[in-house]
Design an enzyme around this catalytic site. Structure first.
Site, PDB file in Angstrom:
ATOM      1  N   LYS A 183      -0.733 -11.755 -16.905  1.00 52.32           N
ATOM      2  CA  LYS A 183       0.561 -11.408 -16.661  1.00 52.32           C
ATOM      3  C   LYS A 183       0.457 -11.655 -14.886  1.00 52.32           C
ATOM      4  O   LYS A 183      -0.136 -12.315 -14.145  1.00 52.32           O
ATOM      5  CB  LYS A 183      -0.174  -9.693 -15.869  1.00 52.32           C
ATOM      6  CG  LYS A 183       0.751  -8.807 -15.590  1.00 52.32           C
ATOM      7  CD  LYS A 183       0.361  -7.538 -14.450  1.00 52.32           C
ATOM      8  CE  LYS A 183       0.599  -7.927 -13.422  1.00 52.32           C
ATOM      9  NZ  LYS A 183       1.445  -8.374 -12.368  1.00 52.32           N
ATOM     10  N   GLY A 236      -5.815 -13.808  -6.596  1.00 50.85           N
ATOM     11  CA  GLY A 236      -4.419 -12.990  -6.411  1.00 50.85           C
ATOM     12  C   GLY A 236      -5.389 -12.955  -4.370  1.00 50.85           C
ATOM     13  O   GLY A 236      -6.532 -13.242  -4.199  1.00 50.85           O
ATOM     14  N   THR A 240      -6.845  -7.303  -2.757  1.00 49.44           N
ATOM     15  CA  THR A 240      -6.437  -6.386  -4.708  1.00 49.44           C
ATOM     16  C   THR A 240      -7.213  -7.254  -5.450  1.00 49.44           C
ATOM     17  O   THR A 240      -7.739  -6.217  -6.874  1.00 49.44           O
ATOM     18  CB  THR A 240      -5.129  -7.678  -5.528  1.00 49.44           C
ATOM     19  OG1 THR A 240      -3.977  -6.480  -4.405  1.00 49.44           O
ATOM     20  CG2 THR A 240      -4.538  -7.077  -6.517  1.00 49.44           C
ATOM     21  N   GLY A 241      -8.374  -8.020  -5.222  1.00 51.53           N
ATOM     22  CA  GLY A 241      -9.232  -8.506  -5.609  1.00 51.53           C
ATOM     23  C   GLY A 241     -10.279  -7.534  -5.896  1.00 51.53           C
ATOM     24  O   GLY A 241     -11.070  -7.408  -6.623  1.00 51.53           O
ATOM     25  N   GLU A 258     -10.523 -15.133  -7.312  1.00 52.18           N
ATOM     26  CA  GLU A 258      -9.703 -16.245  -6.728  1.00 52.18           C
ATOM     27  C   GLU A 258      -9.239 -15.772  -6.569  1.00 52.18           C
ATOM     28  O   GLU A 258      -8.081 -15.311  -6.505  1.00 52.18           O
ATOM     29  CB  GLU A 258      -9.289 -17.637  -7.910  1.00 52.18           C
ATOM     30  CG  GLU A 258      -9.750 -18.236  -8.581  1.00 52.18           C
ATOM     31  CD  GLU A 258     -10.661 -19.262  -8.371  1.00 52.18           C
ATOM     32  OE1 GLU A 258     -10.571 -19.166  -7.045  1.00 52.18           O
ATOM     33  OE2 GLU A 258     -11.989 -19.475  -9.131  1.00 52.18           O
ATOM     34  N   CYS A 292      -2.802 -20.605  -1.360  1.00 53.02           N
ATOM     35  CA  CYS A 292      -4.225 -19.990  -0.903  1.00 53.02           C
ATOM     36  C   CYS A 292      -6.016 -20.753   0.678  1.00 53.02           C
ATOM     37  O   CYS A 292      -6.140 -20.277   0.769  1.00 53.02           O
ATOM     38  CB  CYS A 292      -5.221 -19.962  -1.759  1.00 53.02           C
ATOM     39  SG  CYS A 292      -5.354 -21.418  -3.095  1.00 53.02           S
ATOM     40  N   GLU A 392      -5.481 -13.293   6.497  1.00 52.17           N
ATOM     41  CA  GLU A 392      -4.723 -13.949   5.989  1.00 52.17           C
ATOM     42  C   GLU A 392      -2.961 -13.850   5.913  1.00 52.17           C
ATOM     43  O   GLU A 392      -2.420 -12.820   5.383  1.00 52.17           O
ATOM     44  CB  GLU A 392      -5.133 -14.304   4.850  1.00 52.17           C
ATOM     45  CG  GLU A 392      -4.482 -15.474   3.868  1.00 52.17           C
ATOM     46  CD  GLU A 392      -4.484 -14.821   2.196  1.00 52.17           C
ATOM     47  OE1 GLU A 392      -4.718 -14.748   1.913  1.00 52.17           O
ATOM     48  OE2 GLU A 392      -4.248 -16.008   1.662  1.00 52.17           O
TER      49      GLU A 392
HETATM   50  P1  NAD Z   1      -1.903  -9.847  -4.519  1.00 53.00           P
HETATM   51  O1  NAD Z   1      -3.410  -9.694  -5.080  1.00 53.00           O
HETATM   52  O2  NAD Z   1      -0.812  -9.030  -3.574  1.00 53.00           O
HETATM   53  O3  NAD Z   1      -1.204 -10.210  -6.652  1.00 53.00           O
HETATM   54  C1  NAD Z   1      -2.004 -10.445  -7.529  1.00 53.00           C
HETATM   55  C2  NAD Z   1      -1.147 -10.737  -9.231  1.00 53.00           C
HETATM   56  O4  NAD Z   1      -1.726  -8.930  -9.399  1.00 53.00           O
HETATM   57  C3  NAD Z   1      -0.025  -9.441  -8.786  1.00 53.00           C
HETATM   58  O5  NAD Z   1       0.100  -9.848 -10.446  1.00 53.00           O
HETATM   59  C4  NAD Z   1      -0.157  -9.106  -9.362  1.00 53.00           C
HETATM   60  O6  NAD Z   1       1.187  -7.437  -9.758  1.00 53.00           O
HETATM   61  C5  NAD Z   1      -1.295  -8.416  -9.437  1.00 53.00           C
HETATM   62  N1  NAD Z   1      -1.547  -6.933  -8.699  1.00 53.00           N
HETATM   63  C6  NAD Z   1      -1.555  -5.883  -8.150  1.00 53.00           C
HETATM   64  N2  NAD Z   1      -2.358  -4.559  -7.811  1.00 53.00           N
HETATM   65  C7  NAD Z   1      -3.474  -5.339  -9.360  1.00 53.00           C
HETATM   66  C8  NAD Z   1      -4.106  -4.587  -9.060  1.00 53.00           C
HETATM   67  N3  NAD Z   1      -4.702  -3.156  -8.409  1.00 53.00           N
HETATM   68  N4  NAD Z   1      -5.169  -4.584 -10.550  1.00 53.00           N
HETATM   69  C9  NAD Z   1      -4.827  -5.951 -11.222  1.00 53.00           C
HETATM   70  N5  NAD Z   1      -4.067  -7.092 -10.697  1.00 53.00           N
HETATM   71  C10 NAD Z   1      -3.224  -6.076  -9.831  1.00 53.00           C
HETATM   72  O7  NAD Z   1      -1.727 -11.603  -4.218  1.00 53.00           O
HETATM   73  P2  NAD Z   1      -1.239 -11.681  -3.794  1.00 53.00           P
HETATM   74  O8  NAD Z   1       0.664 -11.450  -2.992  1.00 53.00           O
HETATM   75  O9  NAD Z   1       0.548 -12.303  -4.809  1.00 53.00           O
HETATM   76  O10 NAD Z   1      -0.457 -13.672  -4.076  1.00 53.00           O
HETATM   77  C11 NAD Z   1      -1.312 -14.154  -2.909  1.00 53.00           C
HETATM   78  C12 NAD Z   1      -2.249 -14.078  -2.831  1.00 53.00           C
HETATM   79  O11 NAD Z   1      -3.195 -14.793  -3.801  1.00 53.00           O
HETATM   80  C13 NAD Z   1      -3.416 -14.614  -1.302  1.00 53.00           C
HETATM   81  O12 NAD Z   1      -3.946 -13.423  -0.550  1.00 53.00           O
HETATM   82  C14 NAD Z   1      -3.550 -15.678  -2.304  1.00 53.00           C
HETATM   83  O13 NAD Z   1      -4.802 -16.197  -0.851  1.00 53.00           O
HETATM   84  C15 NAD Z   1      -3.921 -15.554  -2.932  1.00 53.00           C
HETATM   85  N6  NAD Z   1      -4.016 -16.746  -4.002  1.00 53.00           N
HETATM   86  C16 NAD Z   1      -5.813 -17.277  -3.980  1.00 53.00           C
HETATM   87  C17 NAD Z   1      -5.734 -18.495  -4.854  1.00 53.00           C
HETATM   88  C18 NAD Z   1      -7.003 -19.017  -5.133  1.00 53.00           C
HETATM   89  O14 NAD Z   1      -7.575 -19.818  -6.349  1.00 53.00           O
HETATM   90  N7  NAD Z   1      -8.347 -18.968  -4.067  1.00 53.00           N
HETATM   91  C19 NAD Z   1      -4.272 -19.316  -5.541  1.00 53.00           C
HETATM   92  C20 NAD Z   1      -3.083 -18.941  -4.990  1.00 53.00           C
HETATM   93  C21 NAD Z   1      -3.282 -17.943  -4.980  1.00 53.00           C
END
Ligand code: NAD
Length: 500
Positions: A183, A236, A240-241, A258, A292, A392
């Site tokens: 997704k 993400g 959310t993690g 991640e 990230c 962040e």
């Molecule tokens: P986000 O956490 O808002 O969303 C990430 C994904 O999770 C999206 O597909 C979203 O639809 C989904 N999601 C949202 N709520 C959820 C839930 N309750 N359960 C399961 N899935 C859910 O992050 P974002 O705004 O899309 O991306 C930015 C973040 O991602 C930043 O914090 C960035 O540091 C991180 N990131 C980390 C890495 C890494 O490798 N460590 C790489 C890229 C981005």
């Protein structure tokens, strides 16, 4: 209300059971180009029932399909086919990635698309190099240790690197023999769904790969919570993690996370100044800081602080801001107006905390543009305990902090809840390596930034997550270990066969 569209609006469906299908409700959601505020694509909007169908398709594919039994080589060949399709459709993929994320066309053409292809190629070729282990024992027991796929893997990715994140997850998960539901984020998913459309033509067995889009925030949670899922691979934000980790605990699913970062970029006085300036610009302003691993805390040794910051500010002011689809543009819009407004709130907070705005901080004047633009922003006078230095921001906002000694630099660098990456700039490689070993993070780049290699694992310490992507470590995440012991003692071992 979206602006009038000047280009044809493309429509994308869901990849379920090997075919592109609309959602059961027939609903679509809009994708807005952050460079101009125009509608450019519509994505099928998966409802709860579509999520369930996708997961069940993967479950069926794994439990009754031939994919897990196929040889590594055969599965690797599918990955190589996907890589070829990416290369053949590079221009269209790069344009869609640019339109959906606001990343410059230079970036999507020369980084995102080729990197995604290379990751599929790396794992495609890896198949020939993996073997099971057979252990010799002193007893007449033949021990075979085998790796088996996890089963059904849910992969969830963010919006900042849609194609690369897709490749990082799909290539190892599929090679290991899993069936997958991926997704992408609704904020930037058009390029991923074009890739889904291309993959649908490869003859991948039914159910092996399902890719769904949804505007509903609950869709991710539904995937993670499904009892039919064995593993969740999530990339993400840390917030959310945490929710994903809680949901994955039900049913004790295997999990990799991640997450976010607030990476220190440490510049020592004995650095190559030009290289450090260029590297520091990339570390915070590539992809408009939406990385990230962004080097969002710049730690500069006091002896060169004033000169370094002045030069950096001059370079930041000089960046060519504009629409992402222009090859001349160096700095495009952020992913959306909503996200830009969030970043502006951080900038306000920084001012309130007493940080000094050395440049940027506002919306650039781009004559009548409805894009999500923001100036490259540098704060000086930052203390590491300020909100802007700890949280962040995920945008082009740099916090500059001076230091006087190596110990102080290491202390500031580690004084964060995150632990994703760090950068060190110095000509003294012995010092750099000593410092690298003291930093609590998963990656340290010395005299460079952003060296992601397919062969090398990437991932976080602390609240930047756990588990690794890429390399053999990344591949093994998607498998579990089985020990098969065959006792060859004639009549069986008496300790076992005659105990009772
Ligand atoms: P986000 O956490 O808002 O969303 C990430 C994904 O999770 C999206 O597909 C979203 O639809 C989904 N999601 C949202 N709520 C959820 C839930 N309750 N359960 C399961 N899935 C859910 O992050 P974002 O705004 O899309 O991306 C930015 C973040 O991602 C930043 O914090 C960035 O540091 C991180 N990131 C980390 C890495 C890494 O490798 N460590 C790489 C890229 C981005």
């Amino acid at each position: 209300m979206n602006k009038m569209t000047t280009t044809a609006v493309q429509q994308f469906d869901l990849l379920i059971e090997g075919k592109m299908n609309p959602s059961l409700s027939g609903k679509y959601f809009d994708c807005i180009n952050p460079s101009n505020g125009e509608l450019f694509a519509r994505m099928a909007d998966a409802d709860t029932v579509d999520v369930q169908i996708a997961v069940s398709a993967a479950r069926l594919g794994f439990d009754h399909g031939r994919w897990p039994q196929m040889s590594l080589r055969e599965r690797g060949e599918f990955l190589l086919k996907i890589a070829s399709l990416i290369r053949e459709n590079a221009k269209e993929l790069a344009e869609l990635e640019c339109a959906s994320s606001g990343k410059t066309i230079k970036h999507t053409t020369f980084i995102d698309v080729p990197t995604a292809a290379e990751t599929f190629e790396y794992f495609g070729h890896l198949s020939g190099k993996l073997i099971n282990e057979t252990l010799r024992n002193s007893t007449p027991v033949l021990s075979v240790v085998e790796r088996e796929p996890m089963g059904v893997v849910v992969a969830i990715i963010p919006w900042n690197y849609p194609l690369i994140m897709t490749a990082w997850k799909l290539a190892p998960a599929l090679l290991a023999g899993n069936c997958v539901v991926l997704k992408p984020s609704p904020m930037a998913c058009a390029s991923v769904m074009l890739l889904a459309k291309l993959i649908a033509q490869t003859g991948l067995p039914k159910g092996v790969l399902n890719i769904i889009t949804s505007s509903r925030p609950q869709a991710g949670q539904e995937l993670v919570s499904s009892p039919e899922v064995d593993m969740v691979s999530f990339t993400g934000s840390t917030k959310t993690g945490e929710a994903v980790m809680a949901a994955a605990s039900k049913g004790v699913k295997k999990l990799t996370l991640e997450l976010g970062g607030k990476s220190p970029n440490i510049v020592f006085a004995d650095c190559d100044m030009e290289a450090a300036l260029g590297g520091s610009m990339s570390a915070i302003f590539m992809n408009q800081g939406q990385m990230c691993t962004a080097g969002s805390r710049l730690l500069v040794e006091d002896k060169i602080y004033t000169e370094f910051v002045e030069k950096l500010v001059a370079r930041a002011k000089d960046l060519k801001i504009g629409p992402a689809d222009n090859f001349e543009t160096e700095f495009g819009p952020l992913v959306s107006v909503e996200h830009r407004d969030q970043v502006l709130k951080f900038i306000e907070k920084g001012k309130q905390e007493g940080a000094k705005l050395a440049c940027g901080g506002g919306i650039p004047d781009l004559k009548g543009s409805d894009g999500a633009y923001l100036e490259p922003t540098i704060f000086t006078n930052v203390r590491n305990n300020m909100f802007i230095a700890q949280e962040e921001i995920f945008g082009p906002v740099l916090c500059v902090i001076p230091f006087t000694s190596t110990d102080e630099a290491v202390h500031i660098a580690n004084d964060t809840k995150y632990g994703l990456a760090a950068m060190i700039w110095t000509k003294d490689l012995e010092k750099a390596n000593k410092v690298a070993r003291r930093l609590r993070c998963g990656t340290v780049w010395i005299n460079t930034y952003g060296a992601f290699l397919n062969e090398v694992p990437f991932g976080g310490y602390k609240q930047s997550g756990f588990g690794r992507e890429l390399g053999l470590s990344g591949f093994w995440e998607y498998s579990q270990i089985k020990h098969i012991a065959t006792d060859k003692t004639p009549g069986g071992r008496s300790l076992v066969t005659s105990w009772f």
